[in-house]
Design a protein around this motif. Structure first.
Motif, mmCIF file in Angstrom:
data_model
loop_
_atom_site.group_PDB
_atom_site.id
_atom_site.type_symbol
_atom_site.label_atom_id
_atom_site.label_comp_id
_atom_site.label_asym_id
_atom_site.label_seq_id
_atom_site.Cartn_x
_atom_site.Cartn_y
_atom_site.Cartn_z
ATOM 1 N N GLY A 44 44.297 41.898 38.978
ATOM 2 C CA GLY A 44 44.778 40.751 39.723
ATOM 3 C C GLY A 44 45.145 39.585 38.832
ATOM 4 N N PRO A 45 45.510 38.465 39.454
ATOM 5 C CA PRO A 45 45.966 37.284 38.713
ATOM 6 C C PRO A 45 44.901 36.766 37.756
ATOM 7 C CG PRO A 45 46.392 37.050 41.065
ATOM 8 C CD PRO A 45 45.525 38.258 40.895
ATOM 9 N N HIS A 78 51.558 30.721 38.938
ATOM 10 C CA HIS A 78 51.180 30.012 40.156
ATOM 11 C C HIS A 78 50.045 29.047 39.829
ATOM 12 C CE1 HIS A 78 53.510 32.490 42.961
ATOM 13 N NE2 HIS A 78 53.250 33.486 42.136
ATOM 14 N N PRO A 79 49.950 27.942 40.560
ATOM 15 C CA PRO A 79 48.823 27.031 40.339
ATOM 16 C C PRO A 79 47.500 27.761 40.570
ATOM 17 C CG PRO A 79 50.463 26.043 41.790
ATOM 18 C CD PRO A 79 50.851 27.481 41.608
ATOM 19 N N ARG A 85 45.226 21.856 37.315
ATOM 20 C CA ARG A 85 45.855 21.672 36.003
ATOM 21 C C ARG A 85 46.221 22.995 35.337
ATOM 22 N NH1 ARG A 85 41.001 18.977 33.318
ATOM 23 N NH2 ARG A 85 40.112 20.563 34.638
ATOM 24 N N ALA A 86 45.676 24.076 35.828
ATOM 25 C CA ALA A 86 45.866 25.387 35.203
ATOM 26 C C ALA A 86 46.782 26.257 36.061
ATOM 27 C CB ALA A 86 44.522 26.072 35.032
ATOM 28 N N VAL A 87 47.263 27.341 35.432
ATOM 29 C CA VAL A 87 48.074 28.310 36.159
ATOM 30 C C VAL A 87 47.440 29.685 36.027
ATOM 31 C CG1 VAL A 87 50.247 27.062 35.856
ATOM 32 C CG2 VAL A 87 49.591 28.802 34.199
ATOM 33 N N VAL A 88 47.743 30.519 36.999
ATOM 34 C CA VAL A 88 47.370 31.927 36.915
ATOM 35 C C VAL A 88 48.659 32.732 36.844
ATOM 36 C CG1 VAL A 88 45.133 31.743 38.073
ATOM 37 C CG2 VAL A 88 47.184 32.146 39.432
ATOM 38 N N VAL A 139 32.854 46.862 30.254
ATOM 39 C CA VAL A 139 33.769 45.903 29.618
ATOM 40 C C VAL A 139 34.549 45.200 30.727
ATOM 41 C CG1 VAL A 139 35.699 45.601 28.028
ATOM 42 C CG2 VAL A 139 33.930 47.313 27.539
ATOM 43 N N THR A 140 34.351 43.913 30.834
ATOM 44 C CA THR A 140 34.960 43.162 31.926
ATOM 45 C C THR A 140 36.243 42.478 31.500
ATOM 46 O OG1 THR A 140 33.624 41.226 31.431
ATOM 47 C CG2 THR A 140 32.750 42.767 33.065
ATOM 48 N N ILE A 141 37.101 42.265 32.456
ATOM 49 C CA ILE A 141 38.379 41.584 32.274
ATOM 50 C C ILE A 141 38.293 40.258 33.038
ATOM 51 C CG2 ILE A 141 40.856 41.688 32.759
ATOM 52 C CD1 ILE A 141 40.025 43.817 30.783
ATOM 53 N N GLY A 142 38.865 39.225 32.446
ATOM 54 C CA GLY A 142 38.990 37.984 33.180
ATOM 55 C C GLY A 142 38.130 36.846 32.678
#
Length: 144
Positions: A44-45, A78-79, A85-88, A139-142
Motif C-alpha cells: 500500500g501507500p 497524495h497528502p 506536510r508529508a506525501v504518500v 522483515v517489515t515494510i513501511g
C-alpha cells in the motif's frame, strides 16, 4: 555456520537472475523501479522515506525515481492523512499493469533456464523458496 554460504549463494544468484532478465530483454528500467512498484503493490501507500528504506535507495534517489514514475503515470503523490506536510506514494492502475507485464516478462525469460529441472530439483527450489519466505516473514515494510 559454513552452511550460511549457501544462503549467500542464493542471494548472489538471485541478483544474477535479475541481470540476466534485464540483458535478455534489453530493459534499461532500474531494478529499483520494479522493487518500488512491488512494495507499493504489496504494502500500500508509503511515505518517501519508508519507500526509500524498503527499496534500499537513498532519499535523493527515491525522490528522482518517484518523480520519473509520476511523470510516467505509474505512481501518484497524495497528502499524508496523518501529516499534511508529508506525501504518500501510491501505485496507479498503470503502475500495477506495468508491474504485471514485467513479472510476465520475467517468467517468460526465466522459463527456458529452468525447463529441464527434474521433479526433485523443482522440489528443492520450492523448499528453498518456502524456507526463505519463512525466514524473512518478520522483515517489515513501511517503517522509516
Amino acid at each position: 555456520m559454513e552452511n550460511i554460504e549457501a544462503v549467500l549463494d542464493v542471494l548472489t544468484s538471485s541478483h544474477r537472475l535479475g541481470l540476466a532478465v534485464a540483458r535478455e530483454t534489453g530493459s534499461t528500467t532500474p531494478a529499483a523501479q520494479w522493487r518500488a512498484l512491488s512494495v507499493l503493490h504489496n504494502h500500500g501507500p508509503l511515505r518517501l522515506g519508508a519507500l526509500a528504506a524498503a527499496c534500499r535507495v537513498t532519499q535523493p534517489g527515491i525522490t528522482r525515481l518517484v518523480r520519473g514514475m509520476t511523470v510516467a503515470g505509474l505512481v501518484e503523490k497524495h497528502p499524508d492523512p496523518s501529516d499534511a506536510r508529508a506525501v504518500v506514494i501510491r501505485i496507479t492502475d498503470a503502475g500495477r499493469a506495468a508491474r504485471a507485464d514485467w513479472i510476465e516478462t520475467v517468467r517468460t525469460v526465466l522459463a527456458p533456464r529452468f525447463a529441464d529441472l527434474t521433479d526433485d530439483e523443482w522440489a528443492a527450489v520450492l523448499t528453498t523458496a518456502a524456507l526463505l519466505e519463512a525466514r524473512t516473514a518478520d522483515v517489515t515494510i513501511g517503517a522509516e
